[in-house]
Design a protein around this motif. Structure first.
Motif, PDB file in Angstrom:
ATOM      1  N   GLY A 117     -24.015 -41.751  37.693  1.00  0.00           N
ATOM      2  CA  GLY A 117     -23.379 -42.431  36.562  1.00  0.00           C
ATOM      3  C   GLY A 117     -22.008 -43.025  36.828  1.00  0.00           C
ATOM      4  N   GLN A 118     -21.724 -43.384  38.079  1.00  0.00           N
ATOM      5  CA  GLN A 118     -20.440 -44.033  38.383  1.00  0.00           C
ATOM      6  C   GLN A 118     -20.431 -45.472  37.839  1.00  0.00           C
ATOM      7  N   MET A 119     -19.204 -46.000  37.632  1.00  0.00           N
ATOM      8  CA  MET A 119     -19.091 -47.353  37.063  1.00  0.00           C
ATOM      9  C   MET A 119     -19.478 -48.416  38.105  1.00  0.00           C
ATOM     10  N   SER A 120     -19.985 -49.518  37.579  1.00  0.00           N
ATOM     11  CA  SER A 120     -20.361 -50.625  38.466  1.00  0.00           C
ATOM     12  C   SER A 120     -19.524 -51.857  38.142  1.00  0.00           C
ATOM     13  N   GLY A 121     -19.718 -52.887  38.894  1.00  0.00           N
ATOM     14  CA  GLY A 121     -19.036 -54.159  38.648  1.00  0.00           C
ATOM     15  C   GLY A 121     -19.561 -54.870  37.419  1.00  0.00           C
ATOM     16  N   LEU A 122     -20.634 -54.351  36.812  1.00  0.00           N
ATOM     17  CA  LEU A 122     -21.133 -54.929  35.562  1.00  0.00           C
ATOM     18  C   LEU A 122     -20.867 -54.004  34.368  1.00  0.00           C
ATOM     19  N   SER A 123     -20.133 -52.898  34.605  1.00  0.00           N
ATOM     20  CA  SER A 123     -19.749 -52.035  33.479  1.00  0.00           C
ATOM     21  C   SER A 123     -18.739 -52.789  32.612  1.00  0.00           C
ATOM     22  N   THR A 124     -18.981 -52.819  31.306  1.00  0.00           N
ATOM     23  CA  THR A 124     -18.087 -53.590  30.429  1.00  0.00           C
ATOM     24  C   THR A 124     -16.825 -52.789  30.101  1.00  0.00           C
ATOM     25  N   LEU A 125     -15.785 -53.495  29.656  1.00  0.00           N
ATOM     26  CA  LEU A 125     -14.536 -52.826  29.272  1.00  0.00           C
ATOM     27  C   LEU A 125     -14.781 -51.877  28.104  1.00  0.00           C
ATOM     28  N   GLU A 126     -15.644 -52.309  27.157  1.00  0.00           N
ATOM     29  CA  GLU A 126     -15.937 -51.475  25.986  1.00  0.00           C
ATOM     30  C   GLU A 126     -16.618 -50.168  26.404  1.00  0.00           C
ATOM     31  N   PHE A 127     -17.535 -50.297  27.327  1.00  0.00           N
ATOM     32  CA  PHE A 127     -18.254 -49.118  27.822  1.00  0.00           C
ATOM     33  C   PHE A 127     -17.291 -48.148  28.526  1.00  0.00           C
ATOM     34  N   LYS A 128     -16.415 -48.721  29.349  1.00  0.00           N
ATOM     35  CA  LYS A 128     -15.479 -47.885  30.105  1.00  0.00           C
ATOM     36  C   LYS A 128     -14.463 -47.232  29.165  1.00  0.00           C
ATOM     37  N   ALA A 129     -14.018 -47.990  28.137  1.00  0.00           N
ATOM     38  CA  ALA A 129     -13.032 -47.453  27.180  1.00  0.00           C
ATOM     39  C   ALA A 129     -13.616 -46.231  26.474  1.00  0.00           C
ATOM     40  N   GLY A 130     -14.884 -46.335  26.097  1.00  0.00           N
ATOM     41  CA  GLY A 130     -15.546 -45.238  25.403  1.00  0.00           C
ATOM     42  C   GLY A 130     -15.678 -43.984  26.254  1.00  0.00           C
ATOM     43  N   ARG A 131     -15.555 -44.136  27.559  1.00  0.00           N
ATOM     44  CA  ARG A 131     -15.658 -42.991  28.475  1.00  0.00           C
ATOM     45  C   ARG A 131     -14.313 -42.615  29.061  1.00  0.00           C
ATOM     46  N   HIS A 132     -13.258 -43.222  28.509  1.00  0.00           N
ATOM     47  CA  HIS A 132     -11.877 -42.942  28.954  1.00  0.00           C
ATOM     48  C   HIS A 132     -11.736 -43.167  30.449  1.00  0.00           C
ATOM     49  N   ILE A 133     -12.335 -44.221  30.922  1.00  0.00           N
ATOM     50  CA  ILE A 133     -12.209 -44.564  32.343  1.00  0.00           C
ATOM     51  C   ILE A 133     -11.107 -45.601  32.491  1.00  0.00           C
ATOM     52  N   GLU A 134     -10.112 -45.259  33.275  1.00  0.00           N
ATOM     53  CA  GLU A 134      -8.962 -46.157  33.425  1.00  0.00           C
ATOM     54  C   GLU A 134      -9.297 -47.239  34.447  1.00  0.00           C
ATOM     55  N   ASP A 135      -9.842 -48.294  33.960  1.00  0.00           N
ATOM     56  CA  ASP A 135     -10.201 -49.412  34.842  1.00  0.00           C
ATOM     57  C   ASP A 135     -10.271 -50.634  33.940  1.00  0.00           C
ATOM     58  N   ASP A 136      -9.250 -51.472  34.031  1.00  0.00           N
ATOM     59  CA  ASP A 136      -9.206 -52.598  33.098  1.00  0.00           C
ATOM     60  C   ASP A 136      -9.748 -53.880  33.721  1.00  0.00           C
ATOM     61  N   ALA A 137     -10.488 -53.751  34.820  1.00  0.00           N
ATOM     62  CA  ALA A 137     -11.094 -54.953  35.412  1.00  0.00           C
ATOM     63  C   ALA A 137     -12.360 -55.316  34.630  1.00  0.00           C
ATOM     64  N   PRO A 138     -12.437 -56.520  34.127  1.00  0.00           N
ATOM     65  CA  PRO A 138     -13.622 -56.908  33.359  1.00  0.00           C
ATOM     66  C   PRO A 138     -14.850 -57.027  34.258  1.00  0.00           C
ATOM     67  N   PRO A 139     -16.041 -56.984  33.687  1.00  0.00           N
ATOM     68  CA  PRO A 139     -17.247 -57.075  34.518  1.00  0.00           C
ATOM     69  C   PRO A 139     -17.485 -58.505  35.010  1.00  0.00           C
TER      70      PRO A 139
END
Lengths: 403, 371
Positions: A117-139
């Motif tokens: 379940g690691q983040m990918s280059g197509l993970s959206t900002l909304e998806f990452k925000a909901g998981r408290h993942i500090e990564d503000d690079a858009p997909p």
């Protein structure tokens, strides 16, 4: 289905199968190219041809299959996940740029499912925000990217009710067609449709009218005829072996001079080798060539002690100087006389007589004929068949005249 | 006689042998292949990188074509994973590797012989990829053909291991003496029988059916798989299939064992070389013999899998001299590993070709400069 319970991939594959049936394809009319990852588990549930390759490379493998097929009418269908799409993003763009006839389905569950379940280059900002993942690079937006690259059809779809339409459109498109499908991942990602709709990139459809890539396997002519025997009507004074280094500057005809001498040697019944050395830049710096002419077959093609070094420019002499050994005859342009400090060299006004382009040929011919190594007629015979015959013949005739 | 280069001979031989598509990314010193292929191959495609190159080639091969590419170490490094894929899927293809000085980007226009052990270990698990090495223009012609033939016959990628000086030096050469090359057809499995893509015959080779066949379902797989071409983990069938990859090449080695042997009666010393260094070794042997030394010469042309027939020759000689253009002695390591072997010496060098005098020095003869 070989997927986790509730996995969006299963829903997508079922719809894809229906779309293929709806489009009238028999299973063996379809070649499925599957990637690595959860999306790559599809092979056993399909009655089509299947080929299961490497992570991220399915679109590249599919490109080769599509262009290599000898039976038109087959549908090449590549399936990969968001991990595969980013590991091999170049392959999506290249297939789109060429508009190769294939359909690519990207099952985007917004993460790397198979590895936890690691983040990918197509993970959206909304998806990452909901998981408290500090990564503000858009997909990456692979729909827009492939469209810009030249794809005939690129679309993104989220609601399963819309899958069939998107798949049908993609399958009906001649050329490169991409469908990015937002997918549930109850194990590591989004488990409910409502949440998926709120975090997935929005649906999008882009198309352009464009002919698909076509290739033709052509009949070609041989690079050489192997039956041709050349005659050797000329005489050479070379006793056993002659090694000569010719050095000048780029654009000074050094390589063509060396080739001409080697060919004249062959016409004189000798074995010949020729090799060049020059910087990777074109039109500047040194140009050096080595020619060996021998009465016996040549194995080792190096030249430890050249019999002659011919240098017509400063660049050339700088490169060739270390090749001069005791016993090496040195032929230099008279412009180099002051700087060369080679008292035993033979000097001539080669540049003055033949210009920058002709000096190397002029100097080499002058020495070879003067020393009785090759006949002027052998050199002239080769020059007459050259595309720049007129100027080469003129330089040789004058070079010989000097001697 | 005409002035010609090895790149041209290899390219022409490949096409005559039935290669029909060249996929490539230009890289020095294999650029001449790229240029000749554009003129000569029925289909030429410019790939954006070497990973794409091997993937496209695999696709063409799976569709029934016979693809070729040429590269040097940096490109080969990118190809390694895809080479494993093609090996596992059992897809014929020919990769010409033109060696240049490393490590890394090294010197693009300087020759070398530094990639043998990379190829020995390229397939995860240590499975052998056939590697043929030309040591002259006749070999360029014959081994390019044998490479295509072996790739097709045994359904495997094959490497033609060359180097800068072998493919970029022009030499006078009598082309009329070259044997005719007959086109190698890709044999297709007989129709009408139940088809399993990885069910092999006695020769260890599964009959080939191209993807897209109208009546037989074809499944190809780069993951561990059973006879049907579907993923199977650790099942006896899948392990047998994986073991077969090793066995099919090993059991057929005699069909692609190539070497040159120039033995002198009574000689106790053997000079062993391959590729570009074999040229210097030929001159050195001639010189040593003219000085009254008894010496034999072995030129290895099938480097991998290393042929037992060549080991038999080696065992006949107590004194051995390995000649190769790299520092550690890669062929010597391939044959003897780290073992300390008495009476075995090496002539190694980087940056320029090994000279005949350097070999003569190591062999106890009287060195002379090559004029």
């Amino acid at each position: 289905m070989p997927f986790c319970p509730g996995c969006g991939h299963g829903i997508a594959i079922k719809n894809l199968s229906k779309a293929l049936e709806g489009a009238g394809y028999d299973p063996l009319d379809v070649i499925v190219v599957s990637d690595i990852g959860c999306a790559g588990l599809v092979d056993p549930v399909l009655a089509t041809h299947t080929i299961h390759g490497l992570h991220g490379r399915a679109p590249a493998l599919a490109l080769g299959i599509s262009l290599g097929l000898s039976n038109p009418g087959k549908k090449v269908l590549a399936i990969q996940g968001d991990g595969g799409a980013t590991i091999g993003l170049q392959h999506l763009l290249e297939a789109a740029r060429r508009n190769v006839d294939m359909t690519l389905i990207v099952l985007n569950n917004l993460l790397y499912g198979m590895t936890g379940g690691q983040m990918s280059g197509l993970s959206t900002l909304e998806f990452k925000a909901g998981r408290h993942i500090e990564d503000d690079a858009p997909p990456f937006d692979i729909v827009r990217l492939t469209h810009e690259a030249g794809a005939a059809y690129s679309s993104r779809v989220t609601a399963p009710g819309d899958f069939k339409t998107h798949f049908a459109e993609a399958l009906a498109t001649p050329g490169f067609a991409l469908v990015e499908v937002a997918c549930l991942c109850p194990s590591h990602g989004v488990g409910k449709m409502k949440e998926l709709v709120s975090v997935a990139s929005g649906d999008l459809g882009l198309a352009r009218r464009r002919e698909p890539a076509r290739v033709a396997f052509k009949e070609t002519a041989p690079l050489f005829e192997k039956g041709r025997q050349t005659e050797a009507p000329f005489h050479s004074g070379i006793k056993e072996r002659l090694g000569i280094v010719i050095a000048g500057s780029a654009g000074g005809g050094v390589q063509s001079t060396a080739r001409l001498i080697a060919n004249a040697g062959i016409l004189s019944g000798l074995h010949a080798t020729m090799k060049g050395e020059y910087p990777i830049t074109v039109g500047t710096g040194f140009s050096l060539a080595e020619v060996i002419l021998s009465t016996k077959e040549i194995h080792y093609t190096g030249l430890e002690v050249p019999d002659a070094v011919v240098a017509v420019t400063t660049d050339g002499l700088a490169k060739a100087r270390s090749r001069i050994k005791p016993g090496t005859s040195v032929v230099l342009d008279s412009k180099l006389e002051e700087s060369a400090s080679c008292p035993n060299a033979i000097y001539g006004d080669f540049q003055k007589e033949a210009g920058k382009q002709g000096a190397a040929l002029f100097a080499a011919v002058f020495w070879l004929v003067k020393e009785g190594m090759l006949e002027a007629d052998a050199l002239l015979e080769v020059a007459r068949k050259h595309k720049h015959a007129k100027s080469l013949v003129e330089v040789i005739e004058r070079g010989v005249g000097v001697g | 006689m005409q002035l010609i280069d090895g790149s041209k001979i290899i390219t022409e031989a490949c096409v005559r042998a039935g290669a029909d598509v060249y996929v490539g990314y230009p890289i020095t010193p294999s650029n001449w292949f790229y240029a000749y292929a554009q003129k000569r191959f029925p289909l030429f495609l410019a790939a954006p990188d070497e990973i794409s190159t091997l993937q496209w080639m695999s696709g063409f091969s799976a569709a029934g074509r016979m693809p070729v590419t040429a590269t040097s170490f940096p490109g080969l490094a990118l190809m390694v994973e895809s080479l494993n894929m093609a090996y596992m899927m059992e897809l014929p293809m020919l990769i010409v590797v033109t060696q240049r000085l490393g490590p890394s980007t090294g010197s693009a226009t300087t020759g070398a012989q530094g990639d043998l052990l990379l190829l020995r270990g390229a397939i995860s698990g240590g499975y052998p990829v056939p590697v043929f090495c030309p040591s002259g223009f006749e070999d360029c012609w014959n081994l390019a053909y044998e490479g295509i033939k072996t790739a097709i016959r045994y359904r495997t990628p094959v490497i033609l291991l060359t180097s800068k000086e072998m493919v970029m030096t022009h030499r006078s050469f009598d082309l009329s003496g070259l044997p005719e090359i007959e086109k190698v057809e890709r044999p297709k499995a007989e129709p009408g029988r139940p088809y399993q893509p990885y069910r092999a015959g006695e020769d260890g080779v599964p009959p080939f059916v191209p993807l897209g066949d109208d009546v037989r379902q074809v499944r190809l797989n780069a993951s561990t798989h059973g006879n049907l071409g579907l993923i199977q983990k650790e099942s006896p069938e899948a392990m047998a299939n994986t073991r077969r990859l090793q066995e099919k090449l090993e059991q057929n080695i005699p069909a692609f064992t190539f070497y040159g042997l120039d033995e002198e009666t009574g000689a106790e010393e053997l000079i062993i070389s391959y590729g570009i260094s074999a040229d210097a070794a030929r001159d050195a042997v001639a010189a040593l013999r003219s000085q009254g030394k008894k010496v034999s010469l072995l030129i290895v042309k099938t480097l991998l899998p290393f042929p037992p027939a060549i080991l038999d020759i080696l065992e006949r000689y107590e004194k051995q001299v390995f000649v190769e253009e790299n520092l550690p002695g890669l062929l010597r390591e391939l044959v003897y590993g780290q073992a300390r072997r008495k009476n075995t010496r090496s002539v190694n060098k980087i940056g320029s070709m090994i000279t005949p005098s350097e070999i003569i020095n190591q062999t106890g003869g009287e060195a002379f400069p090559t004029g």
